[in-house]
Design a protein around this motif. Structure first.
Motif, PDB file in Angstrom:
ATOM      1  N   VAL A  16       9.638   9.269   6.539  1.00 16.95           N
ATOM      2  CA  VAL A  16       8.642  10.354   6.577  1.00 16.95           C
ATOM      3  C   VAL A  16       8.222  10.626   8.025  1.00 16.95           C
ATOM      4  CG1 VAL A  16       6.280  10.991   5.900  1.00 16.95           C
ATOM      5  CG2 VAL A  16       7.847   9.994   4.213  1.00 16.95           C
ATOM      6  N   ASP A  17       8.113   9.574   8.814  1.00 17.80           N
ATOM      7  CA  ASP A  17       7.756   9.730  10.227  1.00 17.80           C
ATOM      8  C   ASP A  17       8.811  10.561  10.972  1.00 17.80           C
ATOM      9  OD1 ASP A  17       6.300   9.327  12.560  1.00 17.80           O
ATOM     10  OD2 ASP A  17       7.401   7.498  13.076  1.00 17.80           O
ATOM     11  N   VAL A  18      10.102  10.268  10.732  1.00 16.85           N
ATOM     12  CA  VAL A  18      11.172  11.050  11.384  1.00 16.85           C
ATOM     13  C   VAL A  18      11.067  12.520  10.956  1.00 16.85           C
ATOM     14  CG1 VAL A  18      13.672  11.392  11.643  1.00 16.85           C
ATOM     15  CG2 VAL A  18      12.756   9.063  11.473  1.00 16.85           C
ATOM     16  N   GLN A 134      22.892  12.146   8.616  1.00 12.33           N
ATOM     17  CA  GLN A 134      23.089  13.262   7.679  1.00 12.33           C
ATOM     18  C   GLN A 134      22.031  13.175   6.576  1.00 12.33           C
ATOM     19  OE1 GLN A 134      25.561  15.840   7.617  1.00 12.33           O
ATOM     20  NE2 GLN A 134      24.383  16.669   5.906  1.00 12.33           N
ATOM     21  N   THR A 135      21.775  11.952   6.119  1.00 15.34           N
ATOM     22  CA  THR A 135      20.777  11.768   5.066  1.00 15.34           C
ATOM     23  C   THR A 135      19.393  12.225   5.532  1.00 15.34           C
ATOM     24  OG1 THR A 135      21.973  10.041   3.955  1.00 15.34           O
ATOM     25  CG2 THR A 135      19.589   9.993   3.701  1.00 15.34           C
ATOM     26  N   LEU A 136      19.046  11.919   6.777  1.00 12.47           N
ATOM     27  CA  LEU A 136      17.734  12.344   7.274  1.00 12.47           C
ATOM     28  C   LEU A 136      17.626  13.864   7.285  1.00 12.47           C
ATOM     29  CD1 LEU A 136      17.326   9.749  10.166  1.00 12.47           C
ATOM     30  CD2 LEU A 136      16.022   9.811   8.031  1.00 12.47           C
ATOM     31  N   LEU A 137      18.719  14.547   7.667  1.00 10.60           N
ATOM     32  CA  LEU A 137      18.639  16.009   7.684  1.00 10.60           C
ATOM     33  C   LEU A 137      18.699  16.569   6.262  1.00 10.60           C
ATOM     34  CD1 LEU A 137      21.431  18.015   7.438  1.00 10.60           C
ATOM     35  CD2 LEU A 137      22.063  16.618   9.377  1.00 10.60           C
ATOM     36  N   ASP A 138      19.366  15.869   5.366  1.00 14.06           N
ATOM     37  CA  ASP A 138      19.359  16.286   3.955  1.00 14.06           C
ATOM     38  C   ASP A 138      17.948  16.169   3.382  1.00 14.06           C
ATOM     39  OD1 ASP A 138      22.091  16.682   4.105  1.00 14.06           O
ATOM     40  OD2 ASP A 138      22.624  14.801   3.111  1.00 14.06           O
ATOM     41  N   LEU A 139      17.272  15.072   3.692  1.00 13.82           N
ATOM     42  CA  LEU A 139      15.908  14.871   3.191  1.00 13.82           C
ATOM     43  C   LEU A 139      14.953  15.905   3.798  1.00 13.82           C
ATOM     44  CD1 LEU A 139      15.643  10.965   3.293  1.00 13.82           C
ATOM     45  CD2 LEU A 139      16.042  12.401   1.288  1.00 13.82           C
ATOM     46  N   PHE A 140      15.165  16.208   5.072  1.00  8.99           N
ATOM     47  CA  PHE A 140      14.338  17.229   5.728  1.00  8.99           C
ATOM     48  C   PHE A 140      14.520  18.570   5.012  1.00  8.99           C
ATOM     49  CE2 PHE A 140      13.547  20.434   9.068  1.00  8.99           C
ATOM     50  CZ  PHE A 140      12.309  20.029   9.522  1.00  8.99           C
ATOM     51  N   THR A 141      15.759  18.883   4.672  1.00  8.40           N
ATOM     52  CA  THR A 141      16.056  20.137   3.977  1.00  8.40           C
ATOM     53  C   THR A 141      15.399  20.154   2.600  1.00  8.40           C
ATOM     54  OG1 THR A 141      18.179  20.203   5.134  1.00  8.40           O
ATOM     55  CG2 THR A 141      17.946  21.653   3.216  1.00  8.40           C
ATOM     56  N   ILE A 142      15.489  19.042   1.893  1.00 10.38           N
ATOM     57  CA  ILE A 142      14.892  18.962   0.552  1.00 10.38           C
ATOM     58  C   ILE A 142      13.377  19.147   0.634  1.00 10.38           C
ATOM     59  CG2 ILE A 142      14.423  17.408  -1.406  1.00 10.38           C
ATOM     60  CD1 ILE A 142      17.275  16.227  -0.895  1.00 10.38           C
ATOM     61  N   ARG A 143      12.756  18.455   1.588  1.00 12.58           N
ATOM     62  CA  ARG A 143      11.300  18.565   1.707  1.00 12.58           C
ATOM     63  C   ARG A 143      10.887  19.987   2.083  1.00 12.58           C
ATOM     64  NH1 ARG A 143       7.457  14.917   5.618  1.00 12.58           N
ATOM     65  NH2 ARG A 143       8.032  16.516   7.142  1.00 12.58           N
ATOM     66  N   MET A 146      11.921  22.294  -1.199  1.00 14.08           N
ATOM     67  CA  MET A 146      11.298  21.983  -2.492  1.00 14.08           C
ATOM     68  C   MET A 146       9.814  21.642  -2.352  1.00 14.08           C
ATOM     69  SD  MET A 146      14.094  22.399  -4.163  1.00 14.08           S
ATOM     70  CE  MET A 146      13.865  21.910  -5.866  1.00 14.08           C
ATOM     71  N   GLY A 147       9.369  21.419  -1.113  1.00 17.47           N
ATOM     72  CA  GLY A 147       7.963  21.097  -0.886  1.00 17.47           C
ATOM     73  C   GLY A 147       7.609  19.656  -1.189  1.00 17.47           C
ATOM     74  N   ARG A 148       8.582  18.862  -1.599  1.00 12.37           N
ATOM     75  CA  ARG A 148       8.303  17.447  -1.869  1.00 12.37           C
ATOM     76  C   ARG A 148       9.602  16.647  -1.836  1.00 12.37           C
ATOM     77  NH1 ARG A 148       8.955  19.689  -7.048  1.00 12.37           N
ATOM     78  NH2 ARG A 148       9.690  18.225  -8.642  1.00 12.37           N
ATOM     79  N   LEU A 149       9.435  15.334  -1.815  1.00  9.85           N
ATOM     80  CA  LEU A 149      10.606  14.459  -1.733  1.00  9.85           C
ATOM     81  C   LEU A 149      10.700  13.519  -2.922  1.00  9.85           C
ATOM     82  CD1 LEU A 149      11.010  13.141   1.929  1.00  9.85           C
ATOM     83  CD2 LEU A 149      12.668  14.408   0.571  1.00  9.85           C
ATOM     84  N   GLU A 150       9.856  13.752  -3.936  1.00  8.72           N
ATOM     85  CA  GLU A 150       9.889  12.833  -5.073  1.00  8.72           C
ATOM     86  C   GLU A 150       9.858  13.611  -6.384  1.00  8.72           C
ATOM     87  OE1 GLU A 150       7.142  12.504  -2.697  1.00  8.72           O
ATOM     88  OE2 GLU A 150       6.373  14.186  -3.851  1.00  8.72           O
ATOM     89  N   GLY A 151      10.233  12.930  -7.460  1.00  6.16           N
ATOM     90  CA  GLY A 151      10.155  13.540  -8.782  1.00  6.16           C
ATOM     91  C   GLY A 151      11.173  14.637  -9.008  1.00  6.16           C
ATOM     92  N   LEU A 152      12.277  14.622  -8.262  1.00  8.88           N
ATOM     93  CA  LEU A 152      13.319  15.648  -8.410  1.00  8.88           C
ATOM     94  C   LEU A 152      14.550  15.050  -9.096  1.00  8.88           C
ATOM     95  CD1 LEU A 152      12.976  16.998  -4.771  1.00  8.88           C
ATOM     96  CD2 LEU A 152      12.360  18.294  -6.823  1.00  8.88           C
ATOM     97  N   LYS A 175      14.791   5.649  -3.169  1.00 10.34           N
ATOM     98  CA  LYS A 175      13.592   5.015  -2.584  1.00 10.34           C
ATOM     99  C   LYS A 175      12.352   5.871  -2.804  1.00 10.34           C
ATOM    100  CE  LYS A 175      15.754   2.978   1.537  1.00 10.34           C
ATOM    101  NZ  LYS A 175      15.379   1.956   2.503  1.00 10.34           N
ATOM    102  N   PHE A 176      12.560   7.205  -2.885  1.00  9.97           N
ATOM    103  CA  PHE A 176      11.429   8.117  -3.041  1.00  9.97           C
ATOM    104  C   PHE A 176      11.104   8.404  -4.509  1.00  9.97           C
ATOM    105  CE2 PHE A 176      12.478   8.847   1.356  1.00  9.97           C
ATOM    106  CZ  PHE A 176      11.261   9.118   1.941  1.00  9.97           C
ATOM    107  N   GLY A 177      11.899   7.863  -5.421  1.00  9.59           N
ATOM    108  CA  GLY A 177      11.611   8.087  -6.834  1.00  9.59           C
ATOM    109  C   GLY A 177      12.170   9.401  -7.353  1.00  9.59           C
ATOM    110  N   ASN A 178      13.459   9.604  -7.177  1.00 10.40           N
ATOM    111  CA  ASN A 178      14.147  10.782  -7.722  1.00 10.40           C
ATOM    112  C   ASN A 178      15.261  10.310  -8.651  1.00 10.40           C
ATOM    113  OD1 ASN A 178      13.031  13.099  -5.952  1.00 10.40           O
ATOM    114  ND2 ASN A 178      13.589  11.528  -4.470  1.00 10.40           N
ATOM    115  N   THR A 179      15.572  11.143  -9.642  1.00 10.41           N
ATOM    116  CA  THR A 179      16.656  10.816 -10.570  1.00 10.41           C
ATOM    117  C   THR A 179      17.965  11.345 -10.007  1.00 10.41           C
ATOM    118  OG1 THR A 179      15.114  10.984 -12.384  1.00 10.41           O
ATOM    119  CG2 THR A 179      17.460  11.087 -12.946  1.00 10.41           C
TER     120      THR A 179
END
Ligand code: NCD
Length: 304
Positions: A16-18, A134-143, A146-152, A175-179
Motif C-alpha cells: 500500500v505504501d508503494v 509487474q504485480t505492483l503496477l497491476d495492483l495500482f491499476t486495480i486500485r 476499482m477503487g479498492r484492493l479487496e473483496g474482488l 493477501k488482500f482478501g480477493n477470490t
C-alpha cells in the motif's frame, strides 16, 4: 539494502505504501512536472530476455527522477557471449550502478544475483518464476480502476504454468482478501505451490478450463499470453495456442463494471475490437508501470 525478488518480500502495508507513493508520482510520470529526486544516481537495466514495457518503463522512471541509466537489452553485444557467468556480470555491474534491474530466463536468477551484488537487485522477471514489479503496477491499476484492493473476484486466464506475472499477482491478491479463479488450458495449470497458498488463505475460487464458466462472476478478467518460449515441445505449444480469445461476445456475458487487464504483449488473446471498449484497461496498465517503478526506485535507491 533492499532487494525486490518476490512478492513474498512485501507485506500488505508495504505494498500500500508503494501504491500511495506511486500516486504522488503520476504527474511527474506524465511529464507535467519535473523531479531531481535521483539526480546523480545510476540504474543498471540488464535484460537477458526480450522486454519492451518493463525495460522502457524502468528507464523512463529513472530518467523522470533525474537519474541516469546504463545496461543492455539482449546479450549479443556483451561478454556473456564470451562465456562470462551471471555472478561475474553482477559483481561488475553492481560496481557501476546504485541498483540493478535484472531480467533472466532462469528461475531463481534474481535471487542468485543478490549473492554477488553490492547494490539492490530488482527482479524484472526470472524465467517462469516471479515478476514482482509487474504485480505492483497491476495492483495500482486495480486500485485506480476499482477503487479498492479487496473483496474482488479476479479470473486469471491463460498460461498459468509458465506465466510469471500471474504467479506473483495471485499471491499478492490473496493477501488482500480477493477470490481468484484459475482458467487455463489443460497442462498449463497454476503451479501447486501457488494454488496451495491460495487454498490456505481460503482465496481459491474456481479452477477450470473455460472462461465462459467464470465470466458472469468476474470483476477483473486478467488475460495472459501462452509463453511460447518456455515450451520444451513446439507441438505442445501449437495445441494450446489461440485457445482463448477475449472478445466483445465473451464480455457481454460479464457483469457491469468488469475490467480487462493483460500484462502485454498480447498475441491473440484479446481481439482488437475490445481495445475501444470501456472494459479495456491494459494500455493504462502499461502506463502505470512508470509511476509505480518511480515509487519503487525512490525507495530502493533514494532511501525515501
Ligand atoms: C510479461 C513478462 O515478461 O513476463 N511481460 C511484461 O513484463 N509485461 C508477460 C509476457 O511476456 O507474456
Amino acid at each position: 539494502m533492499r532487494h525486490v525478488i518476490s512478492v513474498h518480500d512485501f507485506s500488505v502495508e508495504e505494498i500500500v505504501d508503494v501504491l500511495d507513493r506511486a500516486e504522488d508520482m503520476v504527474a511527474i510520470a506524465r511529464g507535467e512536472t519535473t523531479s531531481d529526486l535521483l539526480r546523480g544516481r545510476v540504474l543498471a537495466c540488464i535484460f537477458f530476455e526480450p522486454s519492451t514495457r518493463t525495460r522502457l518503463s524502468f528507464e523512463t522512471a529513472m530518467n523522470r527522477l533525474g537519474g541516469g541509466v546504463i545496461g543492455f537489452a539482449g546479450t549479443q553485444a556483451t561478454s556473456v557471449v564470451k562465456g562470462e557467468t551471471l555472478a561475474d556480470t553482477i559483481r561488475m555491474v553492481s560496481g557501476y550502478a546504485d541498483a540493478v534491474v535484472l531480467r533472466h530466463p532462469r528461475e531463481g536468477a534474481a535471487k542468485l544475483a543478490t549473492e554477488f551484488s553490492g547494490v539492490p537487485i530488482v527482479n524484472a522477471g526470472d524465467g517462469a518464476g516471479q515478476h514482482p514489479t509487474q504485480t505492483l503496477l497491476d495492483l495500482f491499476t486495480i486500485r485506480t480502476e476499482m477503487g479498492r484492493l479487496e473483496g474482488l473476484t479476479i479470473s486469471l486466464v491463460g498460461d498459468l504454468r509458465y506465466g510469471r506475472t500471474v504467479h506473483s499477482l495471485a499471491i499478492a491478491l490473496s493477501k488482500f482478501g480477493n477470490t481468484i479463479n484459475l482458467v487455463s488450458p489443460e497442462g498449463l495449470e497454476m503451479p501447486g505451490e501457488v494454488t496451495s497458498e491460495l487454498m490456505a488463505k481460503g482465496m481459491l475460487g474456481k479452477a477450470c478450463h473455460s472462461p465462459e464458466e467464470v465470466i458472469s462472476d468476474t470483476d477483473i478478467l486478467y488475460a495472459t499470453r501462452i509463453q511460447k518460449e518456455r515450451f520444451p515441445d513446439p507441438v505442445e505449444y501449437e495445441r494450446v495456442a489461440g485457445m482463448y480469445r477475449v472478445d466483445p461476445d465473451l464480455l457481454s456475458r460479464g457483469p457491469e463494471g468488469l475490467i480487462v487487464m493483460h500484462p502485454l504483449p498480447r498475441v491473440n488473446e484479446i481481439t482488437p475490437e475490445v481495445d475501444g471498449m470501456p472494459q479495456a484497461k491494459y494500455f493504462e496498465q502499461a502506463f502505470n508501470g512508470v509511476p509505480v517503478r518511480m515509487a519503487l526506485l525512490s525507495m530502493v535507491i533514494g532511501g525515501k
